[in-house]
Design a protein around this motif. Structure first.
Motif: not given
Ligand SMILES: Cc1cc2nc3c(=O)[nH]c(=O)nc-3n(C[C@H](O)[C@H](O)[C@H](O)COP(=O)(O)O)c2cc1C
Length: 173
Positions: A43-47, A61-63, A100-102
């Motif tokens: 997954m991607i994080v900007g945090t 941080s993650v949602t 399978d994102k990778l």
């Molecule tokens: C630039 C960018 C920053 C993101 N930052 C966060 C983050 O800090 N925390 C988070 O939980 N999700 C973040 N996301 C969203 C997740 O990478 C992703 O969309 C999500 O995890 C996909 O869903 P899944 O976790 O159910 O696979 C970000 C997405 C993008 C494009």
């Protein structure tokens, strides 16, 4: 306006987004390998941010709605790849809600068994140290097992768009 009014006013999510979009962030890919099935998760994080030098800790941080984070946390170990300017496609692939994102990105396995995204600026292998519930997110504190720097310019996310870093001309005093 009274102090009480300020303390109790609710910030709606549109306003929160409209203000926070002014904060530029780096873009980091979290990846893991399931120890039982060998499946790769990401997954991607900007945090992502540095937290402590000694001991070496990082944070992000993650949602609570993320389906990928529980799988990454479950693996115990995971990697962080700091994305480079030309890795927008990696960001799109790993932030999609797909299996399978990778398979869509180029990576190699680290000595800790985690996928490292090729062409990134830096790589970390980590373990989860703490998960702190904060609003609709979890604050993750992770211990760094190993870290390596590559080179290049960072991918930066700002105002819903991707860019990179440009040095400004020095401001005269
Ligand atoms: C630039 C960018 C920053 C993101 N930052 C966060 C983050 O800090 N925390 C988070 O939980 N999700 C973040 N996301 C969203 C997740 O990478 C992703 O969309 C999500 O995890 C996909 O869903 P899944 O976790 O159910 O696979 C970000 C997405 C993008 C494009």
């Amino acid at each position: 306006m009274s102090t009480m009014a300020i303390a109790t006013r609710r910030i709606d999510s549109d306003q929160y987004r409209a203000v926070m979009r002014h904060l530029p962030t780096g873009v980091a890919a979290l990846c893991s390998t399931d120890p039982d099935t060998g499946a790769r998760n990401g997954m991607i994080v900007g945090t992502f941010a540095s937290l402590s030098m000694d001991p070496a800790l990082v944070t992000f941080s993650v949602t609570h709605t993320s389906s990928s984070w529980p799988k990454i946390a479950q693996a115990g170990r995971f990697s962080v790849s700091l994305l480079a300017e030309e890795q927008q496609q990696v960001c799109r692939a790993l932030s999609a809600k797909v299996e399978d994102k990778l398979s869509a990105v180029d990576w190699s396995e680290s000595s800790w068994g985690n996928p490292h995204i090729k062409g990134s600026l830096a790589w970390f292998d980590c373990t989860v140290e703490q998960q702190i519930l904060a609003g609709d997110h979890l604050i993750i504190v992770a211990k760094v097992l190993e870290m390596t720097a590559g080179e290049g310019a960072p991918l930066i996310f700002h105002g819903g768009r991707f860019g990179s870093f440009t040095e400004s001309r020095p401001t005269p005093f």
